[in-house]
Design an enzyme around this catalytic site. Structure first.
Site, PDB file in Angstrom:
ATOM      1  N   ARG A  32      54.499-122.995   8.600  1.00 10.73           N
ATOM      2  CA  ARG A  32      53.424-122.476   7.868  1.00 10.73           C
ATOM      3  C   ARG A  32      53.667-121.623   6.842  1.00 10.73           C
ATOM      4  O   ARG A  32      54.536-120.840   6.965  1.00 10.73           O
ATOM      5  CB  ARG A  32      52.811-121.788   9.085  1.00 10.73           C
ATOM      6  CG  ARG A  32      51.463-121.065   8.749  1.00 10.73           C
ATOM      7  CD  ARG A  32      50.677-120.294   9.777  1.00 10.73           C
ATOM      8  NE  ARG A  32      50.468-121.144  11.069  1.00 10.73           N
ATOM      9  CZ  ARG A  32      50.256-120.515  12.270  1.00 10.73           C
ATOM     10  NH1 ARG A  32      50.513-119.309  12.630  1.00 10.73           N
ATOM     11  NH2 ARG A  32      50.151-121.355  13.270  1.00 10.73           N
ATOM     12  N   ARG A  39      49.601-111.249  10.122  1.00 11.85           N
ATOM     13  CA  ARG A  39      49.485-112.601   9.753  1.00 11.85           C
ATOM     14  C   ARG A  39      48.954-112.634   8.141  1.00 11.85           C
ATOM     15  O   ARG A  39      48.561-111.875   7.678  1.00 11.85           O
ATOM     16  CB  ARG A  39      48.761-113.358  10.895  1.00 11.85           C
ATOM     17  CG  ARG A  39      49.197-113.456  11.933  1.00 11.85           C
ATOM     18  CD  ARG A  39      50.646-114.168  12.352  1.00 11.85           C
ATOM     19  NE  ARG A  39      51.075-114.312  13.754  1.00 11.85           N
ATOM     20  CZ  ARG A  39      50.864-115.157  14.524  1.00 11.85           C
ATOM     21  NH1 ARG A  39      49.640-116.054  14.320  1.00 11.85           N
ATOM     22  NH2 ARG A  39      51.326-115.162  15.751  1.00 11.85           N
ATOM     23  N   LYS A  96      45.899-109.654  12.744  1.00 14.99           N
ATOM     24  CA  LYS A  96      45.088-110.352  11.721  1.00 14.99           C
ATOM     25  C   LYS A  96      44.234-109.713  11.010  1.00 14.99           C
ATOM     26  O   LYS A  96      43.320-108.629  11.667  1.00 14.99           O
ATOM     27  CB  LYS A  96      44.405-111.696  12.356  1.00 14.99           C
ATOM     28  CG  LYS A  96      45.212-112.577  13.269  1.00 14.99           C
ATOM     29  CD  LYS A  96      44.592-113.787  13.756  1.00 14.99           C
ATOM     30  CE  LYS A  96      45.554-114.793  14.486  1.00 14.99           C
ATOM     31  NZ  LYS A  96      44.915-115.937  15.245  1.00 14.99           N
ATOM     32  N   CYS A 120      51.028-129.254  19.394  1.00 16.74           N
ATOM     33  CA  CYS A 120      50.858-127.638  20.078  1.00 16.74           C
ATOM     34  C   CYS A 120      51.369-127.966  21.707  1.00 16.74           C
ATOM     35  O   CYS A 120      50.576-128.500  22.483  1.00 16.74           O
ATOM     36  CB  CYS A 120      49.640-127.268  19.807  1.00 16.74           C
ATOM     37  SG  CYS A 120      49.136-125.564  20.665  1.00 16.74           S
ATOM     38  N   CYS A 177      42.829-125.510  23.869  1.00 16.73           N
ATOM     39  CA  CYS A 177      43.212-124.453  24.873  1.00 16.73           C
ATOM     40  C   CYS A 177      42.368-123.146  24.445  1.00 16.73           C
ATOM     41  O   CYS A 177      41.880-122.969  23.548  1.00 16.73           O
ATOM     42  CB  CYS A 177      44.696-124.199  24.872  1.00 16.73           C
ATOM     43  SG  CYS A 177      45.253-123.127  23.611  1.00 16.73           S
ATOM     44  N   CYS A 217      42.087-120.599  18.494  1.00 15.57           N
ATOM     45  CA  CYS A 217      42.905-120.591  16.942  1.00 15.57           C
ATOM     46  C   CYS A 217      41.607-121.049  16.101  1.00 15.57           C
ATOM     47  O   CYS A 217      41.615-120.664  14.901  1.00 15.57           O
ATOM     48  CB  CYS A 217      43.997-121.816  17.122  1.00 15.57           C
ATOM     49  SG  CYS A 217      45.401-121.028  17.803  1.00 15.57           S
TER      50      CYS A 217
END
Length: 578
Positions: A75, A144, A222, A447, A486, A490
């Protein structure tokens, strides 16, 4: 006597890592396709996740033994989503040469490469740095990627917020030398002891990491910067949001929002999603100092024993906003004013054509679920490559996984559209509202946390929804549909109009009642909904919405007003009548 706290295993790994160096350098060249557990934890701080292709899991054989098909997600940290065409071209080159031939825009305005093999990992990260980007702190227990409204309007309020995003990203970036030495030094010159920082440290690590110390954060942190009139970055879903309060083209300060976060563990009732709470007002002169005070309170009081409840939202929930504010004031060194009365009241996804204010234009291209790839029907990757090569626009990534091409001359607008059409790419104006405002996480197959499909499942569901909405005359309605494989959330599924969260293989929990503004949580409507029944489960709610909505009411507002019991009763009656 109180027993000392038993820290989580991750805390022990961080403590012993010599400021994130750990055994990474040695394991990089050990001949194995994967890293060991401790290194797997530390890799995240460096911007990469060890994964395995779950479609291939159990099918890879060697000497009669089944093994995982290991690869890495890499990333890139991109504050505010601001890039050059050359940087995008290099990311596209990397996905073709060292990845799985696709590039993905994340829901936090970053890029992800998938399918990078361990033998190519160092070169991948080197090349990202060579084009003046970085993967450091794109993942892990650190600050992040800092989100910010990416619009390229030539106004001071946009330039200043975007500059603030970059300043905050640099201010909270880890200072450890390990990143440079693991990834950016030439290993062919011989073995070299990684300094990391511990040998120079006084023990607590604050001389090496002046903000983080030796143990970094209890969990990821975040941040996002946006406006009251445009919450395109989902301020309330972040640990810390800065909502710019403006007077014309002047920023008079920021409302500081704290304690948002989407992750949930369904089996642990102590976990929950949360939208942020309004903390205080910050001036432009002291906003970073206030942000740092909030950050340090979480650093020192976030839960380091149980990672399930380690995010800032749990500190805020356990203490209450008044106690939390008092502690932030203590760290800041003085009283903090109440928030400005304004709040979020608008949303702009910045899609389609718009004037920048300097005689040039920008174009927002909707990219479904952020996946940039070529298929038989649509060569999106090739189209973006040609636009970046021929027109060389500025590039901005949005919080909804899409892309802005900026600084386009009026005479070049038709050429940009022609390139997209040549490669079968639909213009944003040709995409339905429901698809335009949809979003999915990666999930299966790469993932390791995903329970079921997301990115590969949502487009087909949107196909079906388009038909039903057209039949009901609701095609022009704006509402958000977000799916995750899940409960970690995200793609921010807990504050949207319709949230779909993976519950079991091929089954989802269905949430309704959030809204585009993102400042309200949705509510559970039905659990364990099979993938093939998602649209048929939603359809009665859209019928009800059309029948009984109030003037100007959105679908999320309607569901929130009616509540789960009323919606379920209507759906039951609808099924009987049908």
């Amino acid at each position: 006597m109180t027993e000392p706290a038993k820290l989580s295993k991750v805390e022990g790994i961080k403590d012993a890592s010599n400021f994130l160096a750990g055994p990474l350098a040695n394991e990089m060249v050990d001949g194995n396709p994967n890293f060991g557990h401790d290194s797997e934890v530390l890799l995240k701080f460096h911007g990469t996740y060890q994964q395995d292709d779950r479609d291939e899991r159990g099918q890879v054989s060697e000497d009669g033994k089944k093994k995982k098909a290991y690869s890495f997600m890499v990333r890139t940290r991109i504050p505010g989503g601001i890039l050059t065409s050359d940087q995008v071209l290099e990311e596209l080159n990397l996905c073709d040469e060292l990845g799985n031939t696709t590039l993905r825009i994340t829901s936090r305005q970053a890029f992800q490469l998938h399918g990078v093999l361990k033998e190519n990992l160092k070169r991948t990260i080197q090349r990202i740095n060579e084009c003046q980007l970085s993967t450091l702190a794109a993942c892990g227990d650190v600050n992040r990627n800092v989100m910010c409204c990416p619009a390229p309007y030539k106004k001071k309020i946009y330039r200043e917020t975007q500059a603030l995003a970059h300043e905050i990203a640099m201010h909270f970036a880890p200072r450890t030398k390990a990143y440079h030495e693991v990834w950016l030094t030439d290993s062919s010159t011989g073995d070299k002891q990684l300094v990391g920082g511990e040998s120079e440290s006084n023990g607590d690590g604050f001389d090496v990491e002046p903000i983080y110390g030796k143990h970094y954060m209890p969990r990821k942190f975040k941040m996002a910067i946006g406006f009251d009139f445009d919450n395109c970055v989902d301020l309330y879903a972040n640990d810390l949001g800065l909502m710019a309060v403006t007077d014309g083209d002047k920023i008079i300060g920021y409302n500081v929002l704290v304690g948002g976060g989407m992750g949930v563990t369904p089996s642990a009732k102590k976990t929950f999603p949360a939208v942020a709470k309004r903390l205080c007002f910050a001036g432009t002169h002291n906003v970073i100092k206030i942000v740092e005070a909030v950050f340090k309170v979480q650093r020192d009081f976030g839960n380091r024993e149980d990672r399930k409840i380690a995010r800032l939202k749990y500190v805020v929930a356990n203490w209450g906003i008044e106690k939390f504010k008092a502690k932030v004031e203590e760290y800041y060194g003085g009283p903090l004013p109440e928030p400005h009365p304004t709040d979020v009241h608008g949303f702009n996804d910045h899609m389609g054509w718009d004037e920048q204010g300097d005689g040039k234009w920008f174009y927002g291209l909707n990219i479904e679920n952020g996946r940039i790839k070529d298929t038989a029907d649509m060569q999106l990757k090739t189209a973006i490559r040609e636009i970046c090569t021929v027109l060389k626009p500025g590039i901005r990534l949005t919080a909804h996984q899409s892309m802005l091409f900026t600084d386009i001359e009026a005479k070049d607008k038709a050429q940009l559209e022609a390139i997209l059409k040549k490669y079968g790419v639909k213009l944003t104006e040709e995409i339905s509202e429901v698809r335009r405002y949809s979003m999915a996480c990666v999930a299966w197959p790469t993932c390791g946390l995903s329970i079921t499909e997301s990115e590969r499942a949502l487009p087909g569901m949107i196909d079906q929804l388009e038909v039903e909405l057209a039949r009901l005359g609701l095609s022009t309605e704006k509402f958000t549909v977000r799916m995750t494989g899940c409960p970690n959330g995200c793609a921010r599924p807990y504050n949207c109009d319709v949230g779909l969260v993976g519950r079991a293989r091929g089954q989802y929990t269905l949430f309704v009642g959030g809204r585009l503004l993102g400042d309200r949580l949705n509510s559970l409507y039905k659990d364990y909904v099979p993938a093939e029944e998602v649209v048929s489960t939603l359809t009665p709610l859209f019928v009800y919405f059309k029948t009984d909505r109030q003037a100007g009411e959105t679908f999320g507002d309607f569901c929130n007003r009616k509540g789960q019991a009323d919606l379920a009763q209507w759906a039951d009656n609808f099924a009987v009548a049908k």
